[in-house]
Design a protein around this motif. Structure first.
Motif, PDB file in Angstrom:
ATOM      1  N   PHE A   1      -4.340  -7.834   4.471  1.00  0.00           N
ATOM      2  CA  PHE A   1      -5.805  -7.873   4.704  1.00  0.00           C
ATOM      3  C   PHE A   1      -6.530  -6.657   4.160  1.00  0.00           C
ATOM      4  CE2 PHE A   1      -3.811 -10.146   8.293  1.00  0.00           C
ATOM      5  CZ  PHE A   1      -4.212 -11.438   7.972  1.00  0.00           C
ATOM      6  N   TRP A   2      -5.832  -5.813   3.413  1.00  0.00           N
ATOM      7  CA  TRP A   2      -6.499  -4.610   2.912  1.00  0.00           C
ATOM      8  C   TRP A   2      -7.042  -4.859   1.510  1.00  0.00           C
ATOM      9  CZ3 TRP A   2      -7.291  -0.803  -0.540  1.00  0.00           C
ATOM     10  CH2 TRP A   2      -7.968   0.328  -0.071  1.00  0.00           C
ATOM     11  N   GLN A   3      -8.327  -4.513   1.322  1.00  0.00           N
ATOM     12  CA  GLN A   3      -8.959  -4.691   0.020  1.00  0.00           C
ATOM     13  C   GLN A   3      -9.748  -3.433  -0.304  1.00  0.00           C
ATOM     14  OE1 GLN A   3     -11.057  -8.216   1.329  1.00  0.00           O
ATOM     15  NE2 GLN A   3      -9.731  -9.516   0.075  1.00  0.00           N
TER      16      GLN A   3
ATOM     17  N   ARG B   1      -1.986   1.385  -0.370  1.00  0.00           N
ATOM     18  CA  ARG B   1      -2.683   0.621   0.682  1.00  0.00           C
ATOM     19  C   ARG B   1      -2.968  -0.809   0.275  1.00  0.00           C
ATOM     20  NH1 ARG B   1      -7.299   4.124   3.252  1.00  0.00           N
ATOM     21  NH2 ARG B   1      -6.848   2.703   4.939  1.00  0.00           N
ATOM     22  N   ILE B   2      -3.094  -1.055  -1.038  1.00  0.00           N
ATOM     23  CA  ILE B   2      -3.408  -2.431  -1.470  1.00  0.00           C
ATOM     24  C   ILE B   2      -2.296  -3.409  -1.097  1.00  0.00           C
ATOM     25  CG2 ILE B   2      -4.969  -1.806  -3.374  1.00  0.00           C
ATOM     26  CD1 ILE B   2      -2.624  -2.168  -5.288  1.00  0.00           C
ATOM     27  N   PHE B   3      -1.099  -2.881  -0.769  1.00  0.00           N
ATOM     28  CA  PHE B   3       0.005  -3.768  -0.389  1.00  0.00           C
ATOM     29  C   PHE B   3      -0.003  -4.098   1.105  1.00  0.00           C
ATOM     30  CE2 PHE B   3       1.582  -1.896  -4.354  1.00  0.00           C
ATOM     31  CZ  PHE B   3       1.986  -3.036  -5.032  1.00  0.00           C
TER      32      PHE B   3
ATOM     33  N   GLY C   1      -9.165  -1.212 -12.476  1.00  0.00           N
ATOM     34  CA  GLY C   1      -8.188  -0.193 -12.080  1.00  0.00           C
ATOM     35  C   GLY C   1      -8.284   0.147 -10.597  1.00  0.00           C
ATOM     36  N   ILE C   2      -7.330   0.960 -10.136  1.00  0.00           N
ATOM     37  CA  ILE C   2      -7.243   1.300  -8.704  1.00  0.00           C
ATOM     38  C   ILE C   2      -7.113   2.826  -8.562  1.00  0.00           C
ATOM     39  CG2 ILE C   2      -5.896   0.948  -6.570  1.00  0.00           C
ATOM     40  CD1 ILE C   2      -4.749  -1.580  -8.280  1.00  0.00           C
ATOM     41  N   ALA C   3      -7.876   3.391  -7.641  1.00  0.00           N
ATOM     42  CA  ALA C   3      -7.805   4.848  -7.416  1.00  0.00           C
ATOM     43  C   ALA C   3      -6.440   5.208  -6.827  1.00  0.00           C
ATOM     44  CB  ALA C   3      -8.907   5.268  -6.446  1.00  0.00           C
TER      45      ALA C   3
ATOM     46  N   VAL D   1      -7.094 -11.477 -13.445  1.00  0.00           N
ATOM     47  CA  VAL D   1      -8.288 -12.180 -13.924  1.00  0.00           C
ATOM     48  C   VAL D   1      -9.499 -11.792 -13.079  1.00  0.00           C
ATOM     49  CG1 VAL D   1      -9.354 -14.460 -14.238  1.00  0.00           C
ATOM     50  CG2 VAL D   1      -6.951 -14.109 -14.857  1.00  0.00           C
ATOM     51  N   LYS D   2      -9.261 -11.755 -11.727  1.00  0.00           N
ATOM     52  CA  LYS D   2     -10.372 -11.462 -10.804  1.00  0.00           C
ATOM     53  C   LYS D   2     -10.975 -10.083 -11.056  1.00  0.00           C
ATOM     54  CE  LYS D   2      -8.735 -12.110  -6.622  1.00  0.00           C
ATOM     55  NZ  LYS D   2      -8.536 -12.302  -5.151  1.00  0.00           N
ATOM     56  N   PHE D   3     -10.101  -9.089 -11.339  1.00  0.00           N
ATOM     57  CA  PHE D   3     -10.587  -7.710 -11.427  1.00  0.00           C
ATOM     58  C   PHE D   3     -10.768  -7.194 -12.863  1.00  0.00           C
ATOM     59  CE2 PHE D   3      -8.570  -8.140  -7.244  1.00  0.00           C
ATOM     60  CZ  PHE D   3      -9.675  -7.883  -6.441  1.00  0.00           C
TER      61      PHE D   3
HETATM   62  P1  ADP Z   1      -7.169 -10.040  -2.532  1.00  0.00           P
HETATM   63  O1  ADP Z   1      -6.957 -10.089  -3.975  1.00  0.00           O
HETATM   64  O2  ADP Z   1      -7.089 -11.354  -1.886  1.00  0.00           O
HETATM   65  O3  ADP Z   1      -8.295  -9.203  -2.111  1.00  0.00           O
HETATM   66  P2  ADP Z   1      -4.669  -8.675  -2.665  1.00  0.00           P
HETATM   67  O4  ADP Z   1      -3.692  -8.307  -1.610  1.00  0.00           O
HETATM   68  O5  ADP Z   1      -4.173  -9.537  -3.720  1.00  0.00           O
HETATM   69  O6  ADP Z   1      -5.912  -9.294  -1.917  1.00  0.00           O
HETATM   70  O7  ADP Z   1      -5.249  -7.384  -3.291  1.00  0.00           O
HETATM   71  C1  ADP Z   1      -5.691  -6.357  -2.458  1.00  0.00           C
HETATM   72  C2  ADP Z   1      -6.693  -5.512  -3.157  1.00  0.00           C
HETATM   73  O8  ADP Z   1      -6.065  -4.798  -4.203  1.00  0.00           O
HETATM   74  C3  ADP Z   1      -7.756  -6.260  -3.852  1.00  0.00           C
HETATM   75  O9  ADP Z   1      -8.800  -6.603  -2.969  1.00  0.00           O
HETATM   76  C4  ADP Z   1      -8.227  -5.289  -4.908  1.00  0.00           C
HETATM   77  O10 ADP Z   1      -9.129  -4.413  -4.356  1.00  0.00           O
HETATM   78  C5  ADP Z   1      -6.949  -4.576  -5.294  1.00  0.00           C
HETATM   79  N1  ADP Z   1      -6.359  -5.162  -6.497  1.00  0.00           N
HETATM   80  C6  ADP Z   1      -5.350  -6.052  -6.589  1.00  0.00           C
HETATM   81  N2  ADP Z   1      -5.049  -6.330  -7.881  1.00  0.00           N
HETATM   82  C7  ADP Z   1      -5.882  -5.587  -8.649  1.00  0.00           C
HETATM   83  C8  ADP Z   1      -6.072  -5.448 -10.072  1.00  0.00           C
HETATM   84  N3  ADP Z   1      -5.333  -6.091 -10.961  1.00  0.00           N
HETATM   85  N4  ADP Z   1      -7.035  -4.607 -10.477  1.00  0.00           N
HETATM   86  C9  ADP Z   1      -7.801  -3.941  -9.590  1.00  0.00           C
HETATM   87  N5  ADP Z   1      -7.681  -4.032  -8.256  1.00  0.00           N
HETATM   88  C10 ADP Z   1      -6.729  -4.863  -7.775  1.00  0.00           C
END
Ligand code: ADP
Length: 673
Positions: A620-622, A615-617, A607-609, A578-580
């Motif tokens: 504290f990484w965003q 790294r998103i896992f 989407g994500i590159a 929902v957020k993204f």
């Molecule tokens: P947060 O959402 O609190 O920033 P998360 O660990 O859940 O932390 O996510 C890490 C990062 O991964 C997010 O900050 C975002 O940049 C990316 N991300 C996660 N889910 C999505 C998604 N569905 N679409 C795009 N980017 C995402």
């Protein structure tokens, strides 16, 4: 033309060939001569046959002529040719017989001729006798004359026959002779030409061989001259070499000492390698320092100490190693009673303060006396038999952490620059090892402190937050009187914010519990739909508020798992979706496949590159750093979700392309394995 020169054997053979050819020519010529002579004799014989046979016939004709004249005249003188003719013809016939010997056909013809002659003479004799008796007419009887004439014709024919055959033999001989002459001429010509060519070749070969010999002779002369010159040079060189030998002797001496030096250096390099290996192998630096000290002892020193600066500025001896175990106690005693002073003018304190090494090549007794603090100090130092000493600083990241001391009690050994360089190398590595270990320890402590802080903080935040939620409920229920629309709406917003905050706090708490390994699971049988619904229900209002449609497809299944944890994971993934996302649909599909529960959340968001997919896992990484981000969050959601999923025996994975949305999938075993 590549005419290779023949060897001795070939030359001999080549010389033999023309000789043989000449012999052959000679043989041919001899044979030819013999044949010619034989031929000439045969021809002469042939001619003799013709001539003799002609003479024979002439004699018979003469006899006939004389007989006729007598018969006509009756004068006896006319019978003269007749009288001698019979003997002559016999003689001539004899010679003819000799001449035709070896030719039976001619001999047979001769037989015929002789018979005809005999008959002819018989026919001549009778009329002569008749005439002498006076019967002239009977003597000249024409019949008798005719018979005589016939005999004579036969004789002529027989002689002609003999002569014709003899001529034919002569003609045939002539043709054969000509043929033979031609063949012989050709054979002689060929043999002569061959002999000529071979002679030419041989002479060429011999002239080459001679040239070779000449060239070899010239070369030999030159070699001889060279040798003479060289022997002269050698003589002068011998003199030079004698002086060089003396120089070499001196160089050899130098080399021997260099070799000793190299041996020492290579031993040093090995020591350094070993020390590096030991020092980088573990973070327990005190133990590794001990190993290094033991390595140094024996090869580099008789005893070795490591002193480290303490946080309070004092100096503590952490390591003492000695070749002789019982000496260690003396060394420790020395350190205990007379610890190095940080402010000392020389020694460990000074090295640590200045960061400069100190080298004492020879330690004399006077030096011990001068340096001793009292009698007892002097006694212990004498007991330790220090001969040479080396103190080097242990520096890491610009800080002097301590000093490494090497002492030799060995008479012959005194430390030099090479030892100092090696000791410095070891000290630097030891310092880095100590520094790393210290850094690791403080990082570990910081992390532990952070976890403890987070746990306490979350806990402390949850108590007042629960109170806020409680009071909000009371107010909403109208305990203190009924509320108007606007007041109720404000209360809902307070509640939404409080729930959000609670979720964040829960996330932090779960994270600290997972990090500390304290998270526990509570598994029981649940409906898959119930787990999914719980999470979907919570995000639906948010999704609707953003105008995103939320489609859910759940299979009917009962699974055994920690439903609360799975819901928490789903809630994280759904909140992110929902957020993204700004538009489109969020599609949730839950199913059980191959004994695993698999829930995927597909969004049409940013989407994500590719480079950020793993790294998103990380905690504290965003993707968007917090200072620039438009949406809230701690950066812990995915880290916590994956850790929980793994705890449940499964995982969280992602498929995404920048600008094309993402699909997160959580899969955990449907029953505990
Ligand atoms: P947060 O959402 O609190 O920033 P998360 O660990 O859940 O932390 O996510 C890490 C990062 O991964 C997010 O900050 C975002 O940049 C990316 N991300 C996660 N889910 C999505 C998604 N569905 N679409 C795009 N980017 C995402």
């Amino acid at each position: 033309m590549g005419l290779s020169l023949p060897g001795i054997a070939q030359r001999r053979f080549l010389a033999l060939v023309p000789t043989l050819l000449v012999l052959l020519i000679g043989a041919l010529a001899y044979e030819r001569a013999r044949s010619v002579i034989a031929n000439v004799q045969a021809v002469e014989r042939g001619h003799a046959v013709v001539e003799t046979s002609a003479a024979l016939l002439t004699r018979v004709i003469d006899a006939e002529t004389g007989q006729r004249a007598y018969l006509v005249t009756g004068q006896e003188t006319f019978l003269d040719p007749y009288r001698g003719a019979r003997d002559d013809t016999d003689r001539l016939a004899d010679s003819l017989r000799k001449l035709t010997r070896g030719n039976p056909a001619q001999a047979a013809r001769l037989d015929t001729i002789q018979k005809l002659i005999r008959d002819r003479f018989t026919l001549l004799d009778t009329p002569i006798l008749l005439r002498r008796s006076g019967a002239t007419s009977a003597a000249l009887n024409p019949d008798r004359l005719l018979a005589g004439k016939r005999k004579m014709d036969q004789l002529r024919l027989a002689v002609a026959n003999l002569q014709t055959h003899e001529r034919a033999i002569l003609a045939g001989r002539n043709v054969a002779e000509r043929q033979s002459v031609r063949v012989t001429a050709i054979a002689l010509g060929v043999a002569a030409t061959l002999a000529l060519i071979l002679s030419a070749l041989i002479s060429l070969a011999f002239s080459r061989a001679l040239q070779d010999r000449d060239a070899t002779n010239t070369e030999l002369r030159q070699v001889n001259e060279d040798l003479e010159r060289q022997s002269e040079q050698l003589e002068t060189q011998a003199v030079e070499m004698e002086s060089q030998a003396a120089e070499l002797e001196a160089t050899a001496e130098d080399l021997r000492s260099t070799n000793d030096e190299l041996n020492r250096t290579s031993r040093g390099a090995m020591l350094l390698n070993e020390a590096s290996r030991v020092l980088s192998s573990t973070l327990d630096y005190e133990k590794t320092l001990e190993t290094v000290a033991r390595l140094a002892v024996g090869d580099l020193a008789d005893w070795c100490t490591v002193d480290l600066v303490q946080p309070d500025g004092s100096i503590r001896q952490v390591i003492v190693a000695h070749v002789e175990e019982d000496k260690i106690k003396w060394a420790k005693e020395l350190n205990k009673r007379y610890p190095p002073e940080y402010s000392g003018p020389t020694g460990v304190g000074h090295v640590i303060r200045s960061g400069q090494p100190e080298i004492y090549a020879e330690i004399s007794d006077e030096m011990l006396v001068a340096g001793a603090r009292d009698e007892e100090h002097l006694a212990i130092m004498r007991e330790l038999q220090m001969r040479s000493a080396l103190i080097v600083p242990m520096i890491a990241r610009g800080r002097t952490l301590g000093a490494l001391t090497l002492i030799s009690a060995h008479k012959g050994r005194s430390y030099d620059d090479a030892d100092r360089t090696l000791a410095m190398e070891i000290a630097i590595r030891a310092a880095i090892a100590i520094d790393n270990a210290q850094l690791y320890r403080s990082a570990l402590a910081a992390s532990e402190a952070k976890s403890a802080f987070l746990a306490t903080m979350s806990h402390e935040l949850r108590t007042p937050l629960n109170a806020i939620i409680g009071y909000q409920s009371l107010l909403k229920e109208g305990i203190d009187g009924s509320l108007n629309e606007s007041q109720l709406a404000q209360l809902s917003r307070i509640r939404a914010s409080a729930d959000h905050l609670l979720m964040l706090i829960d996330e932090v708490l779960t994270f600290s519990r997972l990090e500390a390994g304290k998270e526990t699971l509570r598994r029981h049988e649940v409906e898959l739909r119930a787990i999914v619904d719980e999470a979907v229900m919570m995000v639906r209002p948010l999704a609707e508020a953003k105008g995103l449609s939320l489609r859910v497809e759940v299979a009917d299944a009962r699974i055994v798992t920690d439903g609360g944890r799975v819901s928490q994971i789903l809630l994280n993934l759904l909140s992110n979706a929902v957020k993204f996302s700004e538009r489109g649909e969020i599609f949730v599909r839950a199913q059980v496949k191959n004994g695993a529960m698999e829930i995927s959340i597909k969004d049409a968001g940013i989407g994500i590159a590719a480079e950020n997919l793993e790294r998103i896992f990380e905690p504290f990484w965003q993707v968007e750093q917090s200072s620039t981000r438009r949406v809230g969050g701690t950066g812990l959601g995915l880290s916590v979700s994956r850790s929980l999923a793994r705890l449940l025996g499964g995982d969280v994975t992602v498929e995404s392309k920048l600008g094309e949305g993402s699909t997160f999938t959580v899969s955990v075993p449907a029953r505990p394995i």
